[in-house]
Design a protein around this motif. Sequence first.
Motif, PDB file in Angstrom:
ATOM      1  N   ALA A   6       0.834  -1.206   0.000  1.00  0.00           N
ATOM      2  CA  ALA A   6       0.000   0.000   0.000  1.00  0.00           C
ATOM      3  C   ALA A   6       0.867   1.254   0.000  1.00  0.00           C
ATOM      4  O   ALA A   6       1.968   1.273   0.550  1.00  0.00           O
ATOM      5  CB  ALA A   6      -0.927   0.001   1.215  1.00  0.00           C
TER       6      ALA A   6
ATOM      7  N   ALA B 124      -4.696   5.211   3.715  1.00  0.00           N
ATOM      8  CA  ALA B 124      -5.982   5.090   3.013  1.00  0.00           C
ATOM      9  C   ALA B 124      -5.943   3.939   2.004  1.00  0.00           C
ATOM     10  O   ALA B 124      -6.911   3.176   1.877  1.00  0.00           O
ATOM     11  CB  ALA B 124      -6.330   6.404   2.320  1.00  0.00           C
ATOM     12  N   ASP B 125      -4.836   3.806   1.292  1.00  0.00           N
ATOM     13  CA  ASP B 125      -4.681   2.710   0.352  1.00  0.00           C
ATOM     14  C   ASP B 125      -4.643   1.373   1.089  1.00  0.00           C
ATOM     15  O   ASP B 125      -5.224   0.382   0.622  1.00  0.00           O
ATOM     16  CB  ASP B 125      -3.415   2.902  -0.485  1.00  0.00           C
ATOM     17  CG  ASP B 125      -3.267   1.853  -1.581  1.00  0.00           C
ATOM     18  OD1 ASP B 125      -4.287   1.453  -2.185  1.00  0.00           O
ATOM     19  OD2 ASP B 125      -2.117   1.428  -1.836  1.00  0.00           O
TER      20      ASP B 125
ATOM     21  N   GLU C 117      -8.148   0.452   1.915  1.00  0.00           N
ATOM     22  CA  GLU C 117      -8.810  -0.033   0.694  1.00  0.00           C
ATOM     23  C   GLU C 117      -8.369  -1.455   0.371  1.00  0.00           C
ATOM     24  O   GLU C 117      -9.197  -2.303   0.036  1.00  0.00           O
ATOM     25  CB  GLU C 117      -8.495   0.892  -0.480  1.00  0.00           C
ATOM     26  CG  GLU C 117      -9.063   0.417  -1.805  1.00  0.00           C
ATOM     27  CD  GLU C 117     -10.580   0.305  -1.809  1.00  0.00           C
ATOM     28  OE1 GLU C 117     -11.083  -0.630  -2.468  1.00  0.00           O
ATOM     29  OE2 GLU C 117     -11.266   1.116  -1.164  1.00  0.00           O
ATOM     30  N   GLN C 118      -7.081  -1.725   0.475  1.00  0.00           N
ATOM     31  CA  GLN C 118      -6.554  -3.051   0.157  1.00  0.00           C
ATOM     32  C   GLN C 118      -7.076  -4.115   1.119  1.00  0.00           C
ATOM     33  O   GLN C 118      -7.435  -5.225   0.696  1.00  0.00           O
ATOM     34  CB  GLN C 118      -5.019  -3.029   0.156  1.00  0.00           C
ATOM     35  CG  GLN C 118      -4.419  -2.213  -0.959  1.00  0.00           C
ATOM     36  CD  GLN C 118      -4.857  -2.704  -2.324  1.00  0.00           C
ATOM     37  OE1 GLN C 118      -4.901  -3.913  -2.593  1.00  0.00           O
ATOM     38  NE2 GLN C 118      -5.218  -1.777  -3.196  1.00  0.00           N
TER      39      GLN C 118
ATOM     40  N   ILE D 158      -9.859  -3.991   2.982  1.00  0.00           N
ATOM     41  CA  ILE D 158     -11.295  -4.182   2.766  1.00  0.00           C
ATOM     42  C   ILE D 158     -11.527  -5.010   1.509  1.00  0.00           C
ATOM     43  O   ILE D 158     -12.310  -5.968   1.516  1.00  0.00           O
ATOM     44  CB  ILE D 158     -12.031  -2.826   2.714  1.00  0.00           C
ATOM     45  CG1 ILE D 158     -12.073  -2.203   4.117  1.00  0.00           C
ATOM     46  CG2 ILE D 158     -13.445  -2.991   2.154  1.00  0.00           C
ATOM     47  CD1 ILE D 158     -12.623  -0.786   4.157  1.00  0.00           C
ATOM     48  N   ALA D 159     -10.849  -4.653   0.417  1.00  0.00           N
ATOM     49  CA  ALA D 159     -11.016  -5.397  -0.839  1.00  0.00           C
ATOM     50  C   ALA D 159     -10.636  -6.870  -0.659  1.00  0.00           C
ATOM     51  O   ALA D 159     -11.345  -7.775  -1.128  1.00  0.00           O
ATOM     52  CB  ALA D 159     -10.188  -4.757  -1.941  1.00  0.00           C
TER      53      ALA D 159
ATOM     54  N   TYR E  19      -4.791   5.185   9.889  1.00  0.00           N
ATOM     55  CA  TYR E  19      -5.776   5.836   9.023  1.00  0.00           C
ATOM     56  C   TYR E  19      -6.698   6.790   9.787  1.00  0.00           C
ATOM     57  O   TYR E  19      -7.027   7.862   9.300  1.00  0.00           O
ATOM     58  CB  TYR E  19      -6.605   4.771   8.304  1.00  0.00           C
ATOM     59  CG  TYR E  19      -7.707   5.306   7.436  1.00  0.00           C
ATOM     60  CD1 TYR E  19      -7.420   6.018   6.273  1.00  0.00           C
ATOM     61  CD2 TYR E  19      -9.048   5.075   7.748  1.00  0.00           C
ATOM     62  CE1 TYR E  19      -8.435   6.501   5.455  1.00  0.00           C
ATOM     63  CE2 TYR E  19     -10.065   5.540   6.945  1.00  0.00           C
ATOM     64  CZ  TYR E  19      -9.759   6.255   5.801  1.00  0.00           C
ATOM     65  OH  TYR E  19     -10.766   6.729   4.997  1.00  0.00           O
TER      66      TYR E  19
ATOM     67  N   ARG F  54     -18.226  -3.130   0.472  1.00  0.00           N
ATOM     68  CA  ARG F  54     -17.184  -2.102   0.385  1.00  0.00           C
ATOM     69  C   ARG F  54     -17.687  -0.783   0.974  1.00  0.00           C
ATOM     70  O   ARG F  54     -17.003  -0.137   1.758  1.00  0.00           O
ATOM     71  CB  ARG F  54     -16.757  -1.905  -1.070  1.00  0.00           C
ATOM     72  CG  ARG F  54     -15.606  -0.936  -1.229  1.00  0.00           C
ATOM     73  CD  ARG F  54     -15.190  -0.818  -2.704  1.00  0.00           C
ATOM     74  NE  ARG F  54     -14.101   0.112  -2.824  1.00  0.00           N
ATOM     75  CZ  ARG F  54     -14.262   1.436  -2.867  1.00  0.00           C
ATOM     76  NH1 ARG F  54     -15.466   1.961  -2.801  1.00  0.00           N
ATOM     77  NH2 ARG F  54     -13.208   2.225  -2.974  1.00  0.00           N
ATOM     78  N   GLU F  55     -18.889  -0.387   0.597  1.00  0.00           N
ATOM     79  CA  GLU F  55     -19.466   0.855   1.126  1.00  0.00           C
ATOM     80  C   GLU F  55     -19.620   0.782   2.646  1.00  0.00           C
ATOM     81  O   GLU F  55     -19.296   1.742   3.352  1.00  0.00           O
ATOM     82  CB  GLU F  55     -20.822   1.132   0.474  1.00  0.00           C
ATOM     83  CG  GLU F  55     -20.729   1.515  -0.986  1.00  0.00           C
ATOM     84  CD  GLU F  55     -22.077   1.519  -1.702  1.00  0.00           C
ATOM     85  OE1 GLU F  55     -23.122   1.244  -1.062  1.00  0.00           O
ATOM     86  OE2 GLU F  55     -22.083   1.793  -2.919  1.00  0.00           O
TER      87      GLU F  55
ATOM     88  N   HIS G 183     -16.048   0.811   4.380  1.00  0.00           N
ATOM     89  CA  HIS G 183     -15.491   2.168   4.371  1.00  0.00           C
ATOM     90  C   HIS G 183     -16.299   3.094   5.274  1.00  0.00           C
ATOM     91  O   HIS G 183     -15.723   3.938   5.967  1.00  0.00           O
ATOM     92  CB  HIS G 183     -15.428   2.721   2.941  1.00  0.00           C
ATOM     93  CG  HIS G 183     -14.269   2.223   2.170  1.00  0.00           C
ATOM     94  ND1 HIS G 183     -12.976   2.648   2.390  1.00  0.00           N
ATOM     95  CD2 HIS G 183     -14.187   1.296   1.181  1.00  0.00           C
ATOM     96  CE1 HIS G 183     -12.161   2.032   1.567  1.00  0.00           C
ATOM     97  NE2 HIS G 183     -12.866   1.193   0.825  1.00  0.00           N
TER      98      HIS G 183
END
Length: 189
Positions: free
Chosen positions: A73, A77-78, A81-82, A84-85, A134, A172-173, A176
């Motif tokens: 990452a 923030a990245d 995202e990683q 969670i994905a 984060y 995802r929503e 986040h």
Amino acid sequence: MATRREQILAAAARRFAAHGFHGVSIDEIGSDLGITGPALYHHFPSKDAILAELLIGISQTLLDEGRRRVEEATSPADAVEQLIAWHIDFAVEHPDLIVIQARDLASLSSSDRNQVRILQRRYVAVWTDVIVAYTGTDRANGEVAAHAAFGLLNSTPHLVRLPAQRKRRVLREMGHGALAAVRASHPVP
């Protein structure tokens, strides 16, 4: 093409998720593969060993891939995202393992159960580190937020009517959104 071991694990996961570890015989798993139950003993010493490989294996995979994604990452923030994905990919693709983990962990031997717990704590720590970086929250809140995120993301076995892409979008929503709520209450300077 999947190896015979992988086929056995997949068949066992489906059966264990549907009927519970104690509600499944080795013969039923073998029958799903067109072989006799005792033929499974060429690949695993026992039904218990199949359960152990399922739960230890996925716990190790979650940890290894979570660490890899965080290392690659470019920012907190990245990294969020990683993670969670990655967890959504796991949850959508392996809902049976989520069910088995929740219901049948206690069926493991104490040493295998301890190994799963150690791997799980390490995975939580990966998430906690990222959430702290984060959101600016402390470790205790970060750990609570990690567990809350898992609760959201691990809801996939209950989302059977949604197509996979829609599940991914909603999860995802929600993931986040949950971490954004923590971040809003602990702004990063």
